[in-house]
Design a protein around this motif. Structure first.
Motif, mmCIF file in Angstrom:
data_model
loop_
_atom_site.group_PDB
_atom_site.id
_atom_site.type_symbol
_atom_site.label_atom_id
_atom_site.label_comp_id
_atom_site.label_asym_id
_atom_site.label_seq_id
_atom_site.Cartn_x
_atom_site.Cartn_y
_atom_site.Cartn_z
ATOM 1 N N THR A 1 9.963 -9.228 -0.591
ATOM 2 C CA THR A 1 9.128 -8.026 -0.517
ATOM 3 C C THR A 1 9.884 -6.859 0.112
ATOM 4 O O THR A 1 9.776 -5.713 -0.347
ATOM 5 N N GLU B 1 9.937 -3.618 -2.384
ATOM 6 C CA GLU B 1 9.048 -2.481 -2.124
ATOM 7 C C GLU B 1 9.767 -1.132 -1.988
ATOM 8 O O GLU B 1 9.239 -0.113 -2.450
ATOM 9 N N GLY C 1 7.876 0.249 -4.802
ATOM 10 C CA GLY C 1 6.642 0.578 -4.095
ATOM 11 C C GLY C 1 5.841 -0.672 -3.756
ATOM 12 O O GLY C 1 6.270 -1.801 -4.017
ATOM 13 N N GLU C 2 4.677 -0.467 -3.191
ATOM 14 C CA GLU C 2 3.840 -1.592 -2.793
ATOM 15 C C GLU C 2 2.999 -2.085 -3.973
ATOM 16 O O GLU C 2 2.639 -1.309 -4.865
ATOM 17 N N ASN D 1 -0.309 -3.250 -6.003
ATOM 18 C CA ASN D 1 -1.674 -2.733 -6.001
ATOM 19 C C ASN D 1 -2.648 -3.839 -5.606
ATOM 20 O O ASN D 1 -2.979 -4.709 -6.410
ATOM 21 N N ALA E 1 5.864 -3.937 -8.611
ATOM 22 C CA ALA E 1 6.221 -4.661 -7.385
ATOM 23 C C ALA E 1 5.476 -5.984 -7.301
ATOM 24 O O ALA E 1 6.052 -7.020 -6.940
ATOM 25 N N SER F 1 7.409 -9.691 -7.465
ATOM 26 C CA SER F 1 7.307 -10.592 -6.321
ATOM 27 C C SER F 1 6.587 -11.881 -6.700
ATOM 28 O O SER F 1 6.950 -12.971 -6.236
ATOM 29 N N GLU G 1 0.133 -5.487 9.675
ATOM 30 C CA GLU G 1 1.368 -5.614 8.910
ATOM 31 C C GLU G 1 1.878 -7.038 9.073
ATOM 32 O O GLU G 1 1.608 -7.696 10.081
#
Length: 238
Positions: free
Chosen positions: A91, A95, A99-100, A102, A175, A179, A221
């Motif tokens: 990750t 990322e 990006g992250e 959804n 992303a 992953s 986080e």
């Protein structure tokens, strides 16, 4: 007489659905249902699996099920910890580029205990059990059989299934798909080495998702990711 006819019908259905090429047809047809709803593809495949299970007289071993023991649970916990570390590292690489993922559909569980617990139940039933039953127990196992049931066939099947699994999560964005493909490859490798222990990967999937959902619920986080970032910040690269 009726019971005999019913048995004959079930036997005919099983004879058809147990053909080695049927799994390939199901994998090709299922994505077409995404045009109606993204969940239809999953439930179509799962429906085929349950039909095979029913007409086979609930022969769970066809999909790699065996008794879950204390050793299985312990191994699942150990594998899950390894996967969390590996997934976190992947990750951190993905990322910054893509990006992250959804995960908007899960935002509602933040600090909502009832929603969190309901989501956990759904995840254990449909994600950990349902997805592993379908993607590893049926798609990967039966596709490997279709290709000859050799080691290379299992490896190829694991790669194909992992890509297929990742693409099925297209709604999470690039992303998320990447992953999930990487995570699925690791799960597939574990199933490759434990072909008659589907319960092991079901437990791993459930424990892994429980960790992720708990982080969202607590609005935290990933502490491992924060640790790695802090550790790497101590180094300067010239």
């Amino acid at each position: 007489m009726n019971s005999k006819k019913s048995f004959n019908r079930k036997e005919k259905v099983y004879t058809i659905l147990s053909k080695s090429y049927v799994v390939a047809l199901v994998m090709l047809l299922a994505p077409l249902l995404n045009h109606l709803d993204r969940n239809f593809s999953f439930f179509f495949g799962l429906g085929i699996v349950w039909l095979i299970l029913w007409v086979s007289g609930f022969n769970w071993s066809l999909f790699g099920f065996s008794k879950i023991t204390g050793r299985t649970i312990l191994r699942a916990v150990i594998f899950t910890m390894f996967l969390i570390v590996a997934d976190t590292c992947i990750t951190l690489i993905i990322e910054p580029i893509f990006g992250e993922p959804n995960l908007a559909s899960l935002k509602g569980i933040k600090h909502d205990t009832v929603e969190y617990l309901v989501t956990l139940i759904i995840v254990w039933v449909f994600a950990s059990f349902g997805e592993e039953f379908l993607f590893r127990g049926y798609y990967m196992k039966w596709l490997a059989t279709l290709m000859g049931n050799k080691d290379w066939a299992w490896i190829a099947s694991g790669i194909i299934t992992s890509i297929y699994f990742g693409i099925s999560h297209y709604y999470q964005g690039p992303a998320g798909m990447i992953s999930i493909i990487m995570w699925s490859l690791m799960i597939s490798a574990i199933f490759y080495k434990n072909r008659m222990n589907l319960g092991l990967v079901i437990l791993i999937h459930g424990l892994h998702d429980t960790y992720g959902l708990t982080m969202i619920y607590l609005d935290m986080e990933n502490p491992l990711a924060e640790f790695i970032k802090a550790y790497l910040s101590n180094f300067t690269f010239k």
